[in-house]
Write a protein that holds these residues in place. Structure first.
Motif, mmCIF file in Angstrom:
data_model
loop_
_atom_site.group_PDB
_atom_site.id
_atom_site.type_symbol
_atom_site.label_atom_id
_atom_site.label_comp_id
_atom_site.label_asym_id
_atom_site.label_seq_id
_atom_site.Cartn_x
_atom_site.Cartn_y
_atom_site.Cartn_z
ATOM 1 N N GLN A 174 -7.866 -4.697 5.617
ATOM 2 C CA GLN A 174 -9.126 -5.409 5.348
ATOM 3 C C GLN A 174 -8.911 -6.585 4.408
ATOM 4 O OE1 GLN A 174 -12.144 -2.781 3.912
ATOM 5 N NE2 GLN A 174 -12.544 -1.965 5.981
ATOM 6 N N SER A 175 -8.050 -6.345 3.360
ATOM 7 C CA SER A 175 -7.874 -7.379 2.344
ATOM 8 C C SER A 175 -7.215 -8.640 2.904
ATOM 9 C CB SER A 175 -7.043 -6.832 1.184
ATOM 10 O OG SER A 175 -5.690 -6.766 1.560
ATOM 11 N N GLU B 88 -5.582 0.940 5.748
ATOM 12 C CA GLU B 88 -6.845 0.347 6.199
ATOM 13 C C GLU B 88 -7.362 -0.662 5.178
ATOM 14 O OE1 GLU B 88 -6.215 3.703 6.250
ATOM 15 O OE2 GLU B 88 -5.815 3.634 8.410
ATOM 16 N N GLU B 89 -7.352 -0.223 3.882
ATOM 17 C CA GLU B 89 -7.830 -1.143 2.842
ATOM 18 C C GLU B 89 -6.966 -2.393 2.776
ATOM 19 O OE1 GLU B 89 -8.851 0.905 -1.042
ATOM 20 O OE2 GLU B 89 -8.133 2.601 0.155
ATOM 21 N N ALA B 90 -5.646 -2.203 2.900
ATOM 22 C CA ALA B 90 -4.739 -3.349 2.860
ATOM 23 C C ALA B 90 -5.022 -4.286 4.028
ATOM 24 C CB ALA B 90 -3.293 -2.862 2.885
ATOM 25 N N TYR C 25 -2.968 -1.318 -2.476
ATOM 26 C CA TYR C 25 -4.075 -0.506 -1.973
ATOM 27 C C TYR C 25 -3.627 0.943 -1.726
ATOM 28 C CZ TYR C 25 -6.083 -5.087 -1.433
ATOM 29 O OH TYR C 25 -6.542 -6.342 -1.698
ATOM 30 N N SER D 215 -4.567 2.733 0.796
ATOM 31 C CA SER D 215 -4.404 3.079 2.206
ATOM 32 C C SER D 215 -4.126 1.823 3.011
ATOM 33 C CB SER D 215 -5.674 3.750 2.747
ATOM 34 O OG SER D 215 -6.705 2.789 2.835
ATOM 35 N N CYS E 57 0.813 -1.216 0.000
ATOM 36 C CA CYS E 57 0.000 0.000 0.000
ATOM 37 C C CYS E 57 0.848 1.268 0.000
ATOM 38 C CB CYS E 57 -0.967 0.014 1.176
ATOM 39 S SG CYS E 57 -0.185 0.104 2.787
ATOM 40 N N ASP F 219 -1.733 -7.595 -4.485
ATOM 41 C CA ASP F 219 -2.671 -6.489 -4.562
ATOM 42 C C ASP F 219 -2.052 -5.246 -3.931
ATOM 43 O OD1 ASP F 219 -4.647 -7.823 -5.903
ATOM 44 O OD2 ASP F 219 -5.378 -8.751 -4.043
#
Lengths: 533, 111
Positions: free
Chosen positions: B107-108, B103-105, B99, B101, B77, B97
């Motif tokens: 979550q993933s 946070e998104e990373a 991201y 941010s 990220c 993947d």
């Protein structure tokens, strides 16, 4: 009065002479003359300390004799007392007008005569002592003035004046002036090249005045030059200079110093201020920056001090101004100081007129302010204008392979000085890191010493990069292509670096040139300095 | 140039500060290895404080992928333009993947 003084008694009457001589011979040596003509001869040859002169004489009278005595350089200084039977105020007045110091009437009263003679002899003696003292003072003053000149000559002969060597497109980029006070104040400036790219500048002010200050200054300046030859950090230079100066410094002299090393390739200014007045940078946009930090106390006073330093990047057209306190403490007739505020104001106004014009403007502003008041201290000003690095190429050789960690730091400064786009700078960071680590591994498999030369140049919107090393033949372009389609966990660890370099650069070529590997790369860079970001 | 790492909600976050290149990739590798040895299988590389990554930096990511194998999860990220380009060119973004941010990373890899 150690010596018996000599009195010349002049009278045509033998009786009078005997009377006077009889009264005075106990304390003084007596010379006699029985006529005016004779009196002049004896006065000239015998150099009496006092002359008792009868007025009424046949032939040349006393007044005439007095006139001649006063007209002659040799006898003018001998005090004359008229001794006369004439009792007329006009006569007395005439006697004084002719230069007599006293007037005694006959018949003579022995105690009064003795008292008056004694007074005149004492005065004469004092005058002589004063004259002797005056001539001693005069000759020692001449000697002192001679010393002042010697001090000034030492000082001025040590100031470099070869500004022409630092001329960019017709105008000197470096200019300095030292205007000495009547008595040498110990100011100095210096500038010299340490290498093609490195320029050392310094301004200092030694405590005290005169020949001692001039000599201490000469020692300091020589020390700085010898230290700078093998030290590239101003903190190291000042620390060392302080150690040497403060050793056996019985006279307790010291020096304020501002030393800078300027890297003209990348516009980097490294400097140390040891108790000196804060210099200024007049930026090309007119903004004035005061370099207020001090990195240690005055040098030469206390041993064992580790001085600090500071680094700052100059941009095209930025000018560094260094001065001594003679500028800000220049005094006018009313006793007020020129002050740093006035200097800052002037720099704001004239600081971008070029080094020479700005220094001369400051000097004349200070002179105008002083308006003839005697200058108490030397006045020194040094200005250096950075004429920019645009379009210029730079190269640097790294002698130890470990140094290559610094290559990116150096490149970052180069990139910053040319306003290179940040994304491009990072790409080059990767290219340098990957190429150098490959070169170190494969061209120098058995050793950690070698010589790698890095060069950057702008040409037609392209940034050209050259890497030359003296290792064994190694062509990075022959490396196998990595397999990009295999899942990460199954890939080999190496091989990506060269691939990335080829991807990121527009053009890359290798050749073995004699015993050196030569890599040339280029990438589109736009126009340096005109970057839209 | 320092490399920070922390463990947030069971996920190891590697935060290289400044450069990630020949000069410090070994430190980063050691950090990753220490996390994996401690049993971590979820690793995020947060490049929010990273100026540039050379192939030595990619090597760190590759090594992490090898260490956690298929049962682990790795996410990236906050890359800047240069780092993103390098990840892309080298094919890393095809496998991992990325991201915008942390946070998104997080979550993933949480699922």
């Amino acid at each position: 009065m150690t010596e018996r003084q000599t009195i010349l008694v002049v009278d045509d009457e033998t009786l009078n002479i005997e009377l006077l001589a009889g009264l005075l011979k106990a304390d003084s040596k007596i010379l006699v003359a029985k006529s005016g003509e004779r009196a002049l001869k004896i006065a000239a040859s015998g150099k009496p300390d006092l002359i008792l002169l009868d007025v009424m004489m046949p032939g040349m009278d006393g007044y005439e004799v007095c006139r001649h005595l006063k007209a002659d350089e040799e006898t003018r200084g001998i005090p004359v007392i008229f001794v006369t039977a004439r009792n007329d105020v006009d006569d007395e007045t005439l006697g004084f007008e002719l230069g007599a110091v006293d007037y005694i009437r006959k018949p003579i009263s022995p105690p009064i005569l003795k008292a008056r003679v004694k007074t005149q002899l004492a005065l004469m003696q004092q005058q002589r002592e004063l004259r002797a003292a005056h001539s001693v003072i005069k000759s020692s003053k001449e000697r002192m003035e001679e010393e002042l000149n010697v001090g000034r000559e030492i000082q001025m002969s040590m100031m470099p004046l070869n500004f022409a060597a630092f001329t960019e497109s017709g105008t000197p980029s470096l200019f300095a002036r030292l205007e000495p006070a009547r008595e040498v104040g110990g100011d100095f400036y210096d500038f010299f090249e340490l290498s093609d790219s490195l320029l050392c500048l310094c301004v200092g002010d030694v405590s005290g005045k005169g020949v001692p200050a001039a000599l201490f200054m000469a020692v300091t300046k020589t020390l700085i030059r010898s230290c700078a030859a093998d030290r590239r950090s101003t903190a190291h230079i000042v620390t060392h200079v302080n150690e040497v100066l403060s050793e056996d410094n019985d006279s307790c002299m010291f020096v304020t110093l501002f030393i800078a090393i300027f890297d003209r390739e990348i516009g980097k200014l490294n400097f140390t201020n040891a108790g000196h007045n804060p210099p200024y940078i007049v930026q090309n946009d007119g903004q004035l920056i005061r370099l207020g930090a001090r990195h240690g106390p005055v040098a030469g006073a206390i041993p064992g001090i580790a001085y600090g330093e500071e680094t700052r990047l100059l941009r095209d057209g930025d000018t560094l101004f260094v001065y001594t306190d003679g500028v800000t403490e220049a005094m006018n007739q009313a006793g007020s100081l020129y002050s740093e505020e006035r200097l800052a104001e002037l720099l704001r106004e004239k600081g971008r007129d070029g080094s020479k014009a700005a220094v001369e403007a400051c000097m004349s502003s200070v002179s105008q302010f002083e308006a003839g008041a005697e200058r108490a201290d030397d006045i020194t000003l040094l200005a250096f204008t950075f004429s920019g690095v645009r379009g210029a190429s730079v190269t640097r050789t790294w002698n130890k392979l470990q140094d290559t960690a610094e290559v990116n730091t150096w490149f970052d400064q180069f990139a910053q000085s040319r306003d290179l786009d940040a994304a491009l700078t990072r790409k080059i960071n990767l290219v340098l890191d990957d190429l150098l680590s490959n070169i170190i591994s494969y061209a120098y498999p058995e050793t950690d010493t070698g010589q790698i030369e890095t060069g950057f140049a702008f040409e037609d919107g392209q940034l050209q990069i050259t890497l030359i090393d003296d290792g064994i033949p190694f062509d990075p372009l022959s490396a196998a292509q990595p397999d990009l389609d295999t899942p990460l966990e199954d890939r080999a660890l190496g091989g990506l670096g060269i691939f990335l370099v080829r991807e990121l650069m527009d053009d890359i070529s290798y050749k073995r040139d004699g015993d050196r590997n030569v890599l040339k790369l280029s990438v589109h860079a736009g126009s340096p300095g005109c970057n839209p970001d | 140039m320092s490399i920070l790492s922390s463990k947030i909600q069971g996920v190891s976050v590697i935060l290289p500060d400044g450069r990630l290149d020949t000069n410090n990739y070994l430190d980063a590798e050691k950090l990753v290895a220490a996390h994996v040895e401690a049993g971590d299988t979820k690793i995020i590389f947060d490049f929010s404080k990273t100026d540039y990554v050379s192939s030595a930096g990619l090597r760190v990511i590759l090594k992490a992928a090898k260490l956690v194998r298929a049962d682990g999860k790795i996410a990236l990220c906050n890359s800047n333009e240069q780092i993103h380009e390098v990840l892309e060119i080298s094919g890393f973004l095809d496998m991992l993947d990325h991201y915008g941010s942390l946070e998104e990373a997080m979550q993933s890899v949480a699922d």
